[in-house]
Design a protein around this motif. Structure first.
Motif, PDB file in Angstrom:
ATOM      1  N   GLY A 178     -11.984  -8.240   1.599  1.00  0.00           N
ATOM      2  CA  GLY A 178     -11.186  -7.038   1.474  1.00  0.00           C
ATOM      3  C   GLY A 178     -11.853  -5.853   2.142  1.00  0.00           C
ATOM      4  O   GLY A 178     -12.998  -5.908   2.587  1.00  0.00           O
ATOM      5  N   VAL A 179     -11.125  -4.745   2.226  1.00  0.00           N
ATOM      6  CA  VAL A 179     -11.616  -3.527   2.842  1.00  0.00           C
ATOM      7  C   VAL A 179     -12.290  -2.682   1.772  1.00  0.00           C
ATOM      8  O   VAL A 179     -11.766  -2.537   0.665  1.00  0.00           O
ATOM      9  N   SER A 180     -13.443  -2.136   2.099  1.00  0.00           N
ATOM     10  CA  SER A 180     -14.169  -1.338   1.113  1.00  0.00           C
ATOM     11  C   SER A 180     -14.764  -0.114   1.790  1.00  0.00           C
ATOM     12  O   SER A 180     -14.776   0.010   3.009  1.00  0.00           O
ATOM     13  N   GLY A 181     -15.286   0.799   0.968  1.00  0.00           N
ATOM     14  CA  GLY A 181     -15.896   2.016   1.474  1.00  0.00           C
ATOM     15  C   GLY A 181     -15.096   3.238   1.085  1.00  0.00           C
ATOM     16  O   GLY A 181     -14.192   3.177   0.249  1.00  0.00           O
ATOM     17  N   GLN A 182     -15.421   4.373   1.681  1.00  0.00           N
ATOM     18  CA  GLN A 182     -14.775   5.651   1.372  1.00  0.00           C
ATOM     19  C   GLN A 182     -14.036   6.180   2.588  1.00  0.00           C
ATOM     20  O   GLN A 182     -14.536   6.123   3.702  1.00  0.00           O
ATOM     21  N   VAL A 183     -12.840   6.705   2.356  1.00  0.00           N
ATOM     22  CA  VAL A 183     -12.061   7.371   3.402  1.00  0.00           C
ATOM     23  C   VAL A 183     -11.767   8.784   2.918  1.00  0.00           C
ATOM     24  O   VAL A 183     -11.239   8.981   1.819  1.00  0.00           O
ATOM     25  N   GLU A 226      -0.932   3.754  -3.714  1.00  0.00           N
ATOM     26  CA  GLU A 226      -0.511   2.638  -2.866  1.00  0.00           C
ATOM     27  C   GLU A 226      -1.711   2.023  -2.146  1.00  0.00           C
ATOM     28  O   GLU A 226      -1.825   0.793  -2.044  1.00  0.00           O
ATOM     29  N   VAL A 227      -2.608   2.880  -1.666  1.00  0.00           N
ATOM     30  CA  VAL A 227      -3.814   2.371  -1.005  1.00  0.00           C
ATOM     31  C   VAL A 227      -4.663   1.575  -1.988  1.00  0.00           C
ATOM     32  O   VAL A 227      -5.149   0.482  -1.678  1.00  0.00           O
ATOM     33  N   ARG A 228      -4.843   2.106  -3.180  1.00  0.00           N
ATOM     34  CA  ARG A 228      -5.686   1.428  -4.166  1.00  0.00           C
ATOM     35  C   ARG A 228      -5.083   0.104  -4.615  1.00  0.00           C
ATOM     36  O   ARG A 228      -5.797  -0.853  -4.904  1.00  0.00           O
ATOM     37  N   GLN A 229      -3.766   0.043  -4.664  1.00  0.00           N
ATOM     38  CA  GLN A 229      -3.116  -1.202  -5.057  1.00  0.00           C
ATOM     39  C   GLN A 229      -3.376  -2.297  -4.028  1.00  0.00           C
ATOM     40  O   GLN A 229      -3.621  -3.451  -4.379  1.00  0.00           O
ATOM     41  N   ARG A 230      -3.348  -1.935  -2.764  1.00  0.00           N
ATOM     42  CA  ARG A 230      -3.541  -2.928  -1.707  1.00  0.00           C
ATOM     43  C   ARG A 230      -5.020  -3.181  -1.412  1.00  0.00           C
ATOM     44  O   ARG A 230      -5.381  -4.286  -0.992  1.00  0.00           O
ATOM     45  N   HIS A 231      -5.843  -2.156  -1.587  1.00  0.00           N
ATOM     46  CA  HIS A 231      -7.273  -2.280  -1.275  1.00  0.00           C
ATOM     47  C   HIS A 231      -8.085  -1.691  -2.426  1.00  0.00           C
ATOM     48  O   HIS A 231      -8.571  -0.554  -2.340  1.00  0.00           O
ATOM     49  N   PRO A 232      -8.240  -2.417  -3.511  1.00  0.00           N
ATOM     50  CA  PRO A 232      -8.893  -1.869  -4.705  1.00  0.00           C
ATOM     51  C   PRO A 232     -10.346  -1.486  -4.514  1.00  0.00           C
ATOM     52  O   PRO A 232     -10.893  -0.753  -5.349  1.00  0.00           O
ATOM     53  N   ARG A 262     -11.819   0.333   7.270  1.00  0.00           N
ATOM     54  CA  ARG A 262     -11.370   1.130   6.124  1.00  0.00           C
ATOM     55  C   ARG A 262     -10.403   2.238   6.570  1.00  0.00           C
ATOM     56  O   ARG A 262      -9.403   2.511   5.890  1.00  0.00           O
ATOM     57  N   ILE A 263     -10.680   2.867   7.726  1.00  0.00           N
ATOM     58  CA  ILE A 263      -9.799   3.920   8.219  1.00  0.00           C
ATOM     59  C   ILE A 263      -8.489   3.327   8.710  1.00  0.00           C
ATOM     60  O   ILE A 263      -7.405   3.853   8.434  1.00  0.00           O
ATOM     61  N   SER A 264      -8.573   2.213   9.421  1.00  0.00           N
ATOM     62  CA  SER A 264      -7.365   1.566   9.927  1.00  0.00           C
ATOM     63  C   SER A 264      -6.435   1.156   8.791  1.00  0.00           C
ATOM     64  O   SER A 264      -5.217   1.294   8.885  1.00  0.00           O
ATOM     65  N   ALA A 265      -7.012   0.667   7.691  1.00  0.00           N
ATOM     66  CA  ALA A 265      -6.193   0.242   6.548  1.00  0.00           C
ATOM     67  C   ALA A 265      -5.429   1.420   5.955  1.00  0.00           C
ATOM     68  O   ALA A 265      -4.229   1.315   5.651  1.00  0.00           O
ATOM     69  N   ILE A 289      -1.118   2.340   6.007  1.00  0.00           N
ATOM     70  CA  ILE A 289      -0.322   2.651   4.809  1.00  0.00           C
ATOM     71  C   ILE A 289       0.225   4.067   4.890  1.00  0.00           C
ATOM     72  O   ILE A 289       1.375   4.321   4.507  1.00  0.00           O
ATOM     73  N   ALA A 290      -0.562   5.008   5.393  1.00  0.00           N
ATOM     74  CA  ALA A 290      -0.099   6.394   5.515  1.00  0.00           C
ATOM     75  C   ALA A 290       1.105   6.494   6.439  1.00  0.00           C
ATOM     76  O   ALA A 290       2.083   7.194   6.137  1.00  0.00           O
TER      77      ALA A 290
END
Length: 304
Positions: free
Chosen positions: A95-100, A119-125, A285-288, A292-293
């Motif tokens: 999965g994708v992790s880190g801070q954006v 929505e972001v957290r649901q897809r990338h917790p 992480r930024i691309s993810a 969604i945005a």
């Protein structure tokens, strides 16, 4: 030809490359934890398949033939591609992790935090999101800011700007103010108490459009604040007429805290852009968050 190549196992390719890299059957067998006969069998299978000699065998070492060297170069490339596939699969599983970190105006930032963040957290917790709010556009000069929502034009050639929609400003007031102000045309605003978005003086030029045409009106009033949320609160408290972004008015209009004045009039549409540095999409992480945005934010603006 396809049927023939299906008989070549990855194991044989890996064994041959190990022999070529270490320079001997015994060394490869020790490295791979195999019997020397097993290593020799894999090499022999490749030689039989391609009908060429791949190794010059000496008493203590082996040497690649010219065709063996060419084949080993291609095998090395194939094995590297297979390793890359494994890395991609591992990243997908992990999965994708880190801070954006996202920058936006306070009001649009609130909308983004309310609708985009869940929505972001649901897809990338495993992603963490940080919102920085302000009305200046210095945010993207900070390398710790990954994305920004820009209102109006974007003239920075060093940024990528993706349009995500637009909004208008509406004239609103508390019901009692609207009832007593008796605003029939935009020019009536000149003599009414207006709450202006300024930090230097309590006057402003409001531009409005409708199906009837366009009007530019000089307004003034008791308060000026460079913050739309505070202006909203002052309008709700009955201190005057405010000219506010429509995306922040749904709840107040539905619950009757505010009503529209001159509902056929509004400001010209103001574009909204999602901005980021070139190359940002190469960062997972930024691309993810960008994906969604660009999916969620236009819908938030179009519904209004």
């Amino acid at each position: 030809m396809v049927a023939e190549f299906r008989t070549i196992g990855l194991g044989a390719l890996h064994v041959f490359h190990t022999v070529a890299r270490l320079g001997g059957i015994s060394a490869a067998a020790n490295h791979l934890g195999m019997a020397k006969s097993g290593v020799s069998r894999h090499v022999a299978q490749l030689e039989e398949h391609f009908a060429v000699r791949l190794l010059e065998r000496g008493s203590r070492s082996v040497r690649l033939t010219p065709v063996g060297r060419k084949l080993d170069e291609r095998i090395q490339s194939i094995l590297a591609e297979i390793d890359l596939l494994g890395d991609i699969a591992h990243a997908e599983r992990a999965g994708v992790s880190g801070q954006v970190t996202i920058a936006a105006t306070p009001e649009f930032g609130a909308l983004v935090a309310e609708r985009l963040f869940p929505e972001v957290r649901q897809r990338h917790p495993d992603l963490s999101l940080v919102m920085r709010t302000g009305y200046t556009f210095e945010d993207m000069q900070d390398p710790n800011t990954d994305l920004a929502v820009r209102i109006g034009s974007v003239d920075d050639e060093n940024l990528v700007a993706r349009p995500i929609g637009s909004f208008s400003r509406w004239l609103v007031a508390a019901p009692q103010v609207n009832a007593t102000a008796s605003v029939k045309t935009p020019y009536d605003l000149k003599s009414r108490p207006c709450l202006t978005f300024r930090g230097d003086r309590p006057s402003a030029a409001w531009r409005l459009i409708s199906g009837k045409g366009e009007a530019a009106v000089e307004v003034s009033g008791p308060f000026a604040v460079r913050n739309f949320t505070i202006l909203n609160q002052l309008a709700r408290a009955g201190h005057g007429i405010a000219f506010l972004p429509n995306f922040m008015l749904d709840d107040d209009l539905t619950r009757g805290f505010l009503v529209r004045c001159l509902p056929e009039w509004a400001s010209p549409a103001t574009p909204v852009f999602l901005t980021f540095r070139p190359g940002a999409r190469k960062v997972a992480r930024i691309s993810a968050v960008l994906d969604i945005a660009q999916e969620v934010l236009p819908d938030l603006l179009e519904r209004r």
